[in-house]
Design a protein around this motif. Structure first.
Motif, short mmCIF file in Angstrom:
data_model
loop_
_atom_site.label_atom_id
_atom_site.label_comp_id
_atom_site.label_asym_id
_atom_site.label_seq_id
_atom_site.Cartn_x
_atom_site.Cartn_y
_atom_site.Cartn_z
N GLY A 129 0.89 -1.26 -0.08
CA GLY A 129 0.21 0.08 -0.03
C GLY A 129 0.83 1.21 -0.07
O GLY A 129 0.55 2.23 -0.74
N ILE A 144 -7.58 0.36 -2.72
CA ILE A 144 -7.01 -0.58 -2.11
C ILE A 144 -7.86 -1.34 -1.22
O ILE A 144 -8.68 -0.62 -0.67
CB ILE A 144 -6.03 0.10 -1.21
CG1 ILE A 144 -4.71 0.75 -1.84
CG2 ILE A 144 -5.31 -1.13 -0.33
CD1 ILE A 144 -3.57 1.34 -1.04
N VAL A 187 -9.70 3.05 0.35
CA VAL A 187 -9.15 2.00 0.96
C VAL A 187 -10.32 1.25 2.07
O VAL A 187 -10.90 1.87 2.77
CB VAL A 187 -7.96 2.23 2.07
CG1 VAL A 187 -7.49 0.98 2.58
CG2 VAL A 187 -6.94 3.21 1.09
#
Length: 257
Positions: A129, A144, A187
């Motif tokens: 990440g 992500i 995310v």
């Protein structure tokens, strides 16, 4: 915002899925490919990664590539994102799916196993990440998805490293979302319950396993990898554009019982 059809929602986007040669990772790769993404399949075994990529293309995927990556190797982890960008182009989606386990009670858990599980299940998603974030931040967009577990929300016996690692991954997901949401990076995490994979083969398909499913999972069935793949494809799409830092449980209601 208008409703978005699942088919083609990820057209023109490039996705990297770790641990994509089997089980949940493969189902995620298949779902992303079915939604139009160009998927890069990674795993320890290059031949298996190639076979999955070939199967994706045979099923009509717009594009699929593969490469081998042993995520227990520090150098391999550090090189993965640069390799992908150099060989296949910039990413739009990163799925941190690869994970390992070693069942042991806390009092006797070997330190070596603790470190391996923490590395693959928590440190690797942090490093990947961190490596891809500058590219996402520069272009103001990127996704992500971290594959956690219901054991990141509720502990169980004899999982002395896996449980803390998955708790940590959920915390990492929230921290990434907090720091990067303002730059256009989304995310989120998925927390699967009992899913029918090689990793859970000791549970399902036995009388004791069947009894567990019937008594502990309100939906009355074991989860399938495709249940996770479908959610990953949604989270990667623009239909999920206002979802940040969430951990979505997919367990047939298991945490309710």
């Amino acid at each position: 915002m208008a409703a978005v059809s699942p088919t083609g929602t990820l057209s023109g986007r490039r996705a990297l899925v770790t641990g994509a040669t089997r089980g949940i990772g493969r189902a995620i790769a298949e779902a992303l490919a079915a939604s139009g993404a160009h998927v890069i399949v990674t795993g320890r075994d290059e031949a298996r990664a190639r076979d999955v990529a070939n199967a994706l293309e045979a099923s009509g995927a717009s594009g699929a590539d593969y490469l081998a990556a042993d995520l227990e190797d520090d150098d391999a982890v550090g090189e993965l994102i640069p390799r992908v960008q150099a060989d296949f182009g910039p990413l739009d989606i990163l799925v941190n799916n690869a994970g390992i386990d070693a069942d042991n009670p806390l009092i006797s858990h070997p330190l070596e196993d603790w470190r391996r599980i923490m590395k693959v299940n928590l440190e690797v998603p942090f490093r990947l990440g961190q490596a891809v974030a500058p590219q996402f931040i520069e272009k103001g967009a990127g996704v992500i998805i971290n594959i956690a577990s219901i054991l990141g929300l509720s502990p169980t016996m004899d999982a002395a490293a896996y449980v803390p690692a998955k708790h940590g991954l959920i915390g990492l997901t929230r921290q990434m979302a907090l720091e990067w949401a303002g730059s256009g990076v989304r995310v989120n995490a998925i927390a699967p319950g009992l899913i029918q994979t090689d990793m859970t083969s000791g549970v399902w398909g036995t009388p004791a396993g069947d009894a567990y499913v019937q008594h502990k999972i309100p939906a009355g069935r074991i989860g399938q990898p495709q249940d996770i793949g479908a959610l990953a494809a949604f989270l990667a799409s623009d239909a999920a554009s206002f979802i940040h830092g969430e951990t979505i449980v997919v367990d047939g209601g298991g945490l309710l019982s």
